[in-house]
Design a protein around this motif. Structure first.
Motif, PDB file in Angstrom:
ATOM      1  N   MET A   1       0.846  -1.207   0.000  1.00  0.00           N
ATOM      2  CA  MET A   1       0.000   0.000   0.000  1.00  0.00           C
ATOM      3  C   MET A   1       0.871   1.243   0.000  1.00  0.00           C
ATOM      4  O   MET A   1       1.914   1.273   0.664  1.00  0.00           O
ATOM      5  N   ASP A   2       0.441   2.260  -0.722  1.00  0.00           N
ATOM      6  CA  ASP A   2       1.130   3.539  -0.729  1.00  0.00           C
ATOM      7  C   ASP A   2       0.615   4.358   0.452  1.00  0.00           C
ATOM      8  O   ASP A   2      -0.577   4.627   0.568  1.00  0.00           O
ATOM      9  N   GLY A   3       1.529   4.743   1.349  1.00  0.00           N
ATOM     10  CA  GLY A   3       1.122   5.500   2.524  1.00  0.00           C
ATOM     11  C   GLY A   3       1.077   7.001   2.306  1.00  0.00           C
ATOM     12  O   GLY A   3       0.852   7.762   3.260  1.00  0.00           O
ATOM     13  N   LYS A   6      -1.123   9.647   4.223  1.00  0.00           N
ATOM     14  CA  LYS A   6      -1.754   8.992   5.368  1.00  0.00           C
ATOM     15  C   LYS A   6      -0.907   9.236   6.621  1.00  0.00           C
ATOM     16  O   LYS A   6       0.314   9.064   6.599  1.00  0.00           O
ATOM     17  N   ARG A  28       7.324   3.468   3.126  1.00  0.00           N
ATOM     18  CA  ARG A  28       6.084   3.262   2.373  1.00  0.00           C
ATOM     19  C   ARG A  28       5.348   4.575   2.104  1.00  0.00           C
ATOM     20  O   ARG A  28       4.272   4.568   1.516  1.00  0.00           O
ATOM     21  N   TYR A  30       4.280   6.869   4.443  1.00  0.00           N
ATOM     22  CA  TYR A  30       3.428   7.390   5.505  1.00  0.00           C
ATOM     23  C   TYR A  30       4.052   8.622   6.171  1.00  0.00           C
ATOM     24  O   TYR A  30       5.278   8.774   6.214  1.00  0.00           O
ATOM     25  N   CYS A  80      -4.269   5.483  12.025  1.00  0.00           N
ATOM     26  CA  CYS A  80      -3.894   4.270  12.769  1.00  0.00           C
ATOM     27  C   CYS A  80      -2.952   4.646  13.894  1.00  0.00           C
ATOM     28  O   CYS A  80      -2.093   5.521  13.732  1.00  0.00           O
ATOM     29  N   ILE A 238       2.437  -3.442  10.085  1.00  0.00           N
ATOM     30  CA  ILE A 238       1.964  -2.646   8.948  1.00  0.00           C
ATOM     31  C   ILE A 238       0.898  -3.415   8.158  1.00  0.00           C
ATOM     32  O   ILE A 238      -0.150  -2.864   7.794  1.00  0.00           O
ATOM     33  N   LEU A 239       1.141  -4.696   7.916  1.00  0.00           N
ATOM     34  CA  LEU A 239       0.177  -5.509   7.180  1.00  0.00           C
ATOM     35  C   LEU A 239      -1.136  -5.645   7.958  1.00  0.00           C
ATOM     36  O   LEU A 239      -2.215  -5.700   7.369  1.00  0.00           O
ATOM     37  N   GLU A 242      -2.883  -2.431   7.110  1.00  0.00           N
ATOM     38  CA  GLU A 242      -3.230  -2.214   5.709  1.00  0.00           C
ATOM     39  C   GLU A 242      -4.278  -3.188   5.182  1.00  0.00           C
ATOM     40  O   GLU A 242      -4.991  -2.867   4.233  1.00  0.00           O
ATOM     41  N   ASN A 243      -4.357  -4.381   5.780  1.00  0.00           N
ATOM     42  CA  ASN A 243      -5.344  -5.367   5.329  1.00  0.00           C
ATOM     43  C   ASN A 243      -6.655  -5.165   6.099  1.00  0.00           C
ATOM     44  O   ASN A 243      -6.717  -5.422   7.299  1.00  0.00           O
TER      45      ASN A 243
END
Length: 326
Positions: A1-3, A6, A28, A30, A80, A238-239, A242-243
């Motif tokens: 994912m592109d942060g 965010k 990433r 963020y 987050c 992070i995953l 992101e998921n």
């Protein structure tokens, strides 16, 4: 994912796992709000400010687990919160004051701040495998430990495993608060983290690994280590954010391994490291080994670093910091 665009918050950002988390989040794209105990302490801040992307997208905040509302400004506007801040000590004089209160009350302090933020999508909480494996029945040979296993705080206390008790109680409190206040909480339960060190001071796990390979001094009572690469732990966090389907808790352990096997790997990689030969003379009976399931966390897309790579990178990092010489 592109942060890109965010904004996320990492508490206790100067720590071993958290420093890698900040590094990977910045990589990433963020924007990161990172909390530390003291902005005046260069050991807490300099390695973070030196990370790629820090100048443009890293803001440091001073916050204390013991102070109500301390995290309000850091979490404001975030989507987050990665809550990693918690004391890591295995020998304590006052477990309530040194471990349990900072872990439990500090977690609730962070979650109270998070619950005020309308933009917040998820909280990713750093728990521990210690909150998984110390139940009335511990894992034995042939068992596969997974996310359905839970430590019992009373059993932890009876065994004087105060760190384990603090992590168990903090996770339980986090789950209860999140359910009652509508927060989307995901817990990460990592094992004994090893790997390259970003911060200038040794973490408890890095020091434990150094003592093991240098002196043969065991940190684990049974000689069994639930090893995981620190970079894998950071990526799991992070995953888990992101998921959108991520839920509940995730055990993050690369290998359950006996210290004698660790030494064999060290000797293979570094035959000139005379320190490790001290362990060869020991005639300890190897305890029975169990496994920790990788299935759930691998479903997020996590790929584990091979054990030999983690051990080699740890030793190279200790050498680079002049903490190990041979």
């Amino acid at each position: 994912m592109d942060g890109k665009g965010k904004v996320v918050c990492v508490t206790g950002a100067s720590g071993f796992i958290a420093s890698w988390l900040v590094k990977l989040l910045l990589a990433r794209g963020y924007t990161v709000h990172a909390t530390v105990r003291s902005l005046a302490d260069p050991k807490k801040t300099e390695h973070l400010l030196a990370l790629d992307g820090a100048k443009e997208r890293l803001s440091l905040y001073e916050a204390s687990l013991a102070e109500d509302g301390s995290f309000d400004s850091a979490v404001n506007g975030c989507i987050c919160v990665f809550h990693t801040a918690s004391p890591v000590q295995f020998i304590v004089d006052d477990p309530q004051a040194q471990l349990i209160d900072p872990a439990v009350k500090g977690t609730l302090n962070v979650l109270k701040s998070a619950s005020k933020v309308p933009s917040l999508k998820r909280v990713v909480f750093t728990s521990s495998i210690s909150a998984v494996v110390v139940g009335a029945k511990g894992p034995v040979f042939g068992d596969t430990v997974d996310e359905t296993w839970f430590s019992d705080p009373l059993v932890c206390q009876q065994k004087n495993l105060w760190y384990h008790a603090s992590k168990t109680m903090a996770e339980n409190a986090a789950v209860k608060f999140s359910q009652e206040n509508g927060l989307d909480l995901v817990s990460i339960n990592p094992g004994f983290a090893i790997g390259p060190i970003l911060q200038p001071t040794l973490s408890t796990s890095s020091e434990g690994f150094l003592n093991l390979i240098e002196c043969g001094k065991e940190l684990s009572l049974d000689g069994v280590y639930r090893f995981v690469d620190v970079r894998d732990v950071a990526m799991a966090h992070i995953l888990a954010f992101e998921n959108p389907k991520a839920n509940g808790r995730y055990c993050v352990v690369g290998n359950v391994i006996h210290s004698s096997v660790i030494m064999k790997i060290v000797d293979k990689l570094y035959p000139s490291l005379d320190h490790s030969k001290r362990s060869k003379d020991g005639k300890s009976l190897e305890p029975l080994i169990y496994n920790v399931s990788r299935v759930k966390v691998e479903s997020l897309g996590l790929e584990f670093t091979p054990m030999e790579v983690s051990i080699k990178d740890t030793i190279e990092s200790l050498k680079e910091k002049k903490l190990l010489s041979f």
